[in-house]
Motif scaffolding. Sequence first.
Motif, PDB file in Angstrom:
ATOM      1  N   TYR A   1     -59.203  51.035  35.252  1.00 24.35           N
ATOM      2  CA  TYR A   1     -58.539  52.269  34.840  1.00 24.35           C
ATOM      3  C   TYR A   1     -58.748  52.525  33.344  1.00 24.35           C
ATOM      4  N   TYR A   2     -58.788  53.809  32.987  1.00 20.55           N
ATOM      5  CA  TYR A   2     -58.831  54.207  31.582  1.00 20.55           C
ATOM      6  C   TYR A   2     -58.153  55.565  31.441  1.00 20.55           C
ATOM      7  N   ILE A   3     -57.820  55.918  30.204  1.00 23.12           N
ATOM      8  CA  ILE A   3     -57.240  57.229  29.909  1.00 23.12           C
ATOM      9  C   ILE A   3     -58.370  58.204  29.598  1.00 23.12           C
ATOM     10  N   LYS A   4     -58.345  59.333  30.256  1.00 29.53           N
ATOM     11  CA  LYS A   4     -59.356  60.371  30.033  1.00 29.53           C
ATOM     12  C   LYS A   4     -58.693  61.564  29.353  1.00 29.53           C
ATOM     13  N   TYR A   5     -59.251  61.983  28.209  1.00 29.29           N
ATOM     14  CA  TYR A   5     -58.807  63.207  27.533  1.00 29.29           C
ATOM     15  C   TYR A   5     -60.033  63.906  26.960  1.00 29.29           C
ATOM     16  N   ARG A   6     -60.334  65.072  27.492  1.00 25.69           N
ATOM     17  CA  ARG A   6     -61.533  65.806  27.074  1.00 25.69           C
ATOM     18  C   ARG A   6     -62.748  64.876  27.163  1.00 25.69           C
ATOM     19  N   ASP A   7     -63.465  64.698  26.033  1.00 23.68           N
ATOM     20  CA  ASP A   7     -64.639  63.817  26.048  1.00 23.68           C
ATOM     21  C   ASP A   7     -64.304  62.382  25.668  1.00 23.68           C
TER      22      ASP A   7
ATOM     23  N   LEU B   1     -55.250  59.466  34.281  1.00 21.81           N
ATOM     24  CA  LEU B   1     -55.799  58.151  34.591  1.00 21.81           C
ATOM     25  C   LEU B   1     -57.030  58.312  35.463  1.00 21.81           C
ATOM     26  N   GLU B   2     -58.097  57.600  35.103  1.00 24.78           N
ATOM     27  CA  GLU B   2     -59.289  57.602  35.942  1.00 24.78           C
ATOM     28  C   GLU B   2     -59.818  56.179  36.051  1.00 24.78           C
ATOM     29  N   LYS B   3     -60.700  55.971  37.053  1.00 25.68           N
ATOM     30  CA  LYS B   3     -61.333  54.668  37.246  1.00 25.68           C
ATOM     31  C   LYS B   3     -62.807  54.758  36.904  1.00 25.68           C
TER      32      LYS B   3
ATOM     33  N   VAL C   1     -51.514  48.718  33.339  1.00 23.77           N
ATOM     34  CA  VAL C   1     -51.249  49.995  34.004  1.00 23.77           C
ATOM     35  C   VAL C   1     -49.823  49.976  34.543  1.00 23.77           C
ATOM     36  N   GLY C   2     -49.064  51.031  34.219  1.00 24.29           N
ATOM     37  CA  GLY C   2     -47.692  51.136  34.692  1.00 24.29           C
ATOM     38  C   GLY C   2     -47.603  51.886  36.007  1.00 24.29           C
ATOM     39  N   LYS C   3     -46.373  52.260  36.354  1.00 24.69           N
ATOM     40  CA  LYS C   3     -46.167  52.929  37.640  1.00 24.69           C
ATOM     41  C   LYS C   3     -46.589  54.391  37.621  1.00 24.69           C
ATOM     42  N   ASP C   4     -46.691  54.971  36.396  1.00 28.04           N
ATOM     43  CA  ASP C   4     -47.193  56.341  36.290  1.00 28.04           C
ATOM     44  C   ASP C   4     -47.898  56.498  34.941  1.00 28.04           C
ATOM     45  N   LEU C   5     -48.403  57.700  34.689  1.00 30.78           N
ATOM     46  CA  LEU C   5     -49.193  57.933  33.478  1.00 30.78           C
ATOM     47  C   LEU C   5     -48.359  57.765  32.211  1.00 30.78           C
ATOM     48  N   VAL C   6     -47.142  58.320  32.214  1.00 31.87           N
ATOM     49  CA  VAL C   6     -46.301  58.241  31.019  1.00 31.87           C
ATOM     50  C   VAL C   6     -45.966  56.792  30.697  1.00 31.87           C
ATOM     51  N   GLU C   7     -45.578  56.030  31.701  1.00 33.66           N
ATOM     52  CA  GLU C   7     -45.254  54.619  31.462  1.00 33.66           C
ATOM     53  C   GLU C   7     -46.490  53.861  30.987  1.00 33.66           C
ATOM     54  N   THR C   8     -47.628  54.180  31.576  1.00 28.14           N
ATOM     55  CA  THR C   8     -48.874  53.520  31.172  1.00 28.14           C
ATOM     56  C   THR C   8     -49.178  53.787  29.701  1.00 28.14           C
ATOM     57  N   LEU C   9     -49.041  55.025  29.280  1.00 34.49           N
ATOM     58  CA  LEU C   9     -49.300  55.374  27.878  1.00 34.49           C
ATOM     59  C   LEU C   9     -48.344  54.629  26.946  1.00 34.49           C
ATOM     60  N   ASN C  10     -47.086  54.519  27.339  1.00 30.54           N
ATOM     61  CA  ASN C  10     -46.095  53.851  26.493  1.00 30.54           C
ATOM     62  C   ASN C  10     -46.340  52.351  26.373  1.00 30.54           C
ATOM     63  N   MET C  11     -47.106  51.784  27.286  1.00 26.63           N
ATOM     64  CA  MET C  11     -47.341  50.340  27.295  1.00 26.63           C
ATOM     65  C   MET C  11     -48.560  49.930  26.459  1.00 26.63           C
ATOM     66  N   GLN C  12     -49.263  50.906  25.883  1.00 25.96           N
ATOM     67  CA  GLN C  12     -50.503  50.591  25.169  1.00 25.96           C
ATOM     68  C   GLN C  12     -50.245  50.200  23.714  1.00 25.96           C
ATOM     69  N   HIS C  13     -51.273  49.647  23.085  1.00 21.26           N
ATOM     70  CA  HIS C  13     -51.205  49.281  21.664  1.00 21.26           C
ATOM     71  C   HIS C  13     -51.439  50.494  20.765  1.00 21.26           C
TER      72      HIS C  13
END
Length: 671
Positions: free
Chosen positions: A106-112, A98-100, A120-132
């Motif tokens: 907030y947004y998800i950062k992966y490589r480029d 997670l980055e700002k 945004v959830g309480k942690d990264l895993v929960e946040t990812l599971n909450m997305q479309h």
Amino acid sequence: PHGYDVIDYRINSEWGGEDGYRRLIARARAKGLGIIQDIVPNHMAIHEGNYRLMDVLKKGRASRYYRFFDFYEEEDKIRIPILEDKLENLIAQGLIRLEKDVDGEYYIKYRDWRFPLNTVGKDLVETLNMQHYILAHWRDPPSYRRFLAVNELIAINEEYEEVFEEAHREILKYDVDGYRVDHVDGLFNPIDYVRKLKRVSGGRIVLVEKILAFGEKLFEGPDGTTGYDFLNYSNLLFTSNEEKMTSIYESFIQRRFDLDQELRSCKEKVLRDLFPYEVERYSRLLGIKAEDLRDYLICLNIYRTYGDVKVECDRSGAIARAYKSNPHTYHKLEQFLPAVYVKAYEDMLLFRYNRLISLNEVGSDLHYYSLSYDDFHEFNAKRVGTLSLNATSTHDTKFSEDVRMKISAISEYPDEWREKVYEWHDILNPKVDRNDEYRFYQVLIGSYFREGFSEEYRRRIEQHMIKSLREASIYTSWLNPNIEYERRMLDLVEEAFTNRSFINSFSKFEAKIRRVGMEKSLSLVALKIMSPGVPDIYQGTETWRYLLTDPDNRRPVKFEELADLLKRSRSFDKEMISNMDDGRIKIYITHRLLRLRRDLNINSLAYKPMRTPDGVCGFWRGDRVLVLVKTRGIGRVVVRVEGRFIDYLTGEYVVNDVEIDSLPRILIREK
């Protein structure tokens, strides 16, 4: 950048932006030049700059752009397979986090990549599971139609009126002469699309990137194609000694090559390794057995159908029944068909069947080794007045025209070629399959030029050979790289570049082949410019350009050097023939014939074949221009012509008999 990974439909600011493009158009107009704009209506890139897609990822089905993209409606979430490893491993390594941004979002950062968040959830895993959307491993299937097998290129629904308008609004603003439509076979209804583009553009020229099988007719609507049909018809004029070359190949690789069975095997592998999900999905949606669909896809020997079912491939009748009951889904299946054929034929078989690899081109049919002049004339005569391009090299060709002509020149010396490949095999003692070894020798002969066995050339050959092996997908592949086997190929390249015995033997044979290859290239230039159609001169090929498969064929062009070469090549001198290596002869013929084409409006003139001896192709344009080119054979050929002519290239006067040697003959009958 290749430019086909579209994120928006505006002119890229790195390339000058809208103002720069308008200036380019104005300058072209001032010089009497037209502009054909390349457009990509089939797909876009998965990229943070693709604001339409980012809006969908953030809002899901509530996004105004949801219908813009060709998502699989039965899927709850958008599955994006781009991850290099398991999700949990990448999170543990800190590669997904997670980055700002500067606005505190907030947004998800992966490589480029940067992916938006709806919450945004309480942690990264929960946040990812909450997305479309779901970030998945690259081997997983996407939940959207993609370009061929490229997960990072997501297809769009241009058949919807609002999507068509959105995707073409900016494009239509510019005062261009027409459009090149990329990958037209990926569209839902190519015929309707072209008709609509013609209407909204006010009848501008529309050329489609459509690969036609031999004998296949272009669908109604476009002004022409991007020219792969011309490329392959003309390419087949320059090969000789089929039986000998086939015998040499099969003797060397120590087996007979069953072309039909190999193509079937390639299709089976593609469906099994690349598209199992698509086969299961379309068979389920059509209500047919997956086996029936696989059989149909394997049987088809064209890139796609257009609202019809090929009954000869529908042995059970299941496909026809499914089309009748569910035509919309069948049309969606048709959009998928090109992916199967491209990956099996262009990207696999063309790297497996190595008899004479100058024939292994986009749009080819490897059942053909050569073509009669009568067949070529019949093809040309149907194209009088057409705006179809006469392509000989493109960004997608497996080899540039000069490489192909040089490899075809090998077929003029079959006995010596046989001796050489066995001699080189004994010298180098390769540890790779003989079929791959046989391809390597042809690649080296075809692409070797003035730079010699340089470090840069070695890197190019290494990259090409590894790509060839992975595309062939026998001992290694993109899905499952076999580094040990690839190392053996790299060892072969290194040995060839350092072994003095090999270099001496190779250099003597290559020098002979080079001259014949150049003469064939010059003949091809004359055919391209003087045949019906519009000559397509790929960047840099005004002179010698020995390019391999992409990305090698997208190497930068040294335009200043080309301009200087043209200045030194505006008038003919005999040194151009004695020293062909300097490239002046090719740019001279290109420049000279383009001028003739313009001055006499060649494309409007009638086309009439001329009876010629074997090895020479001849035809008239109108009643004054006679084109004679040597395509096969070595040495001089004399052709009988009635009347008095002047050779437009050399200025030589010709009466009744003309000798054809190193150069094509473009004869203008005196009035």
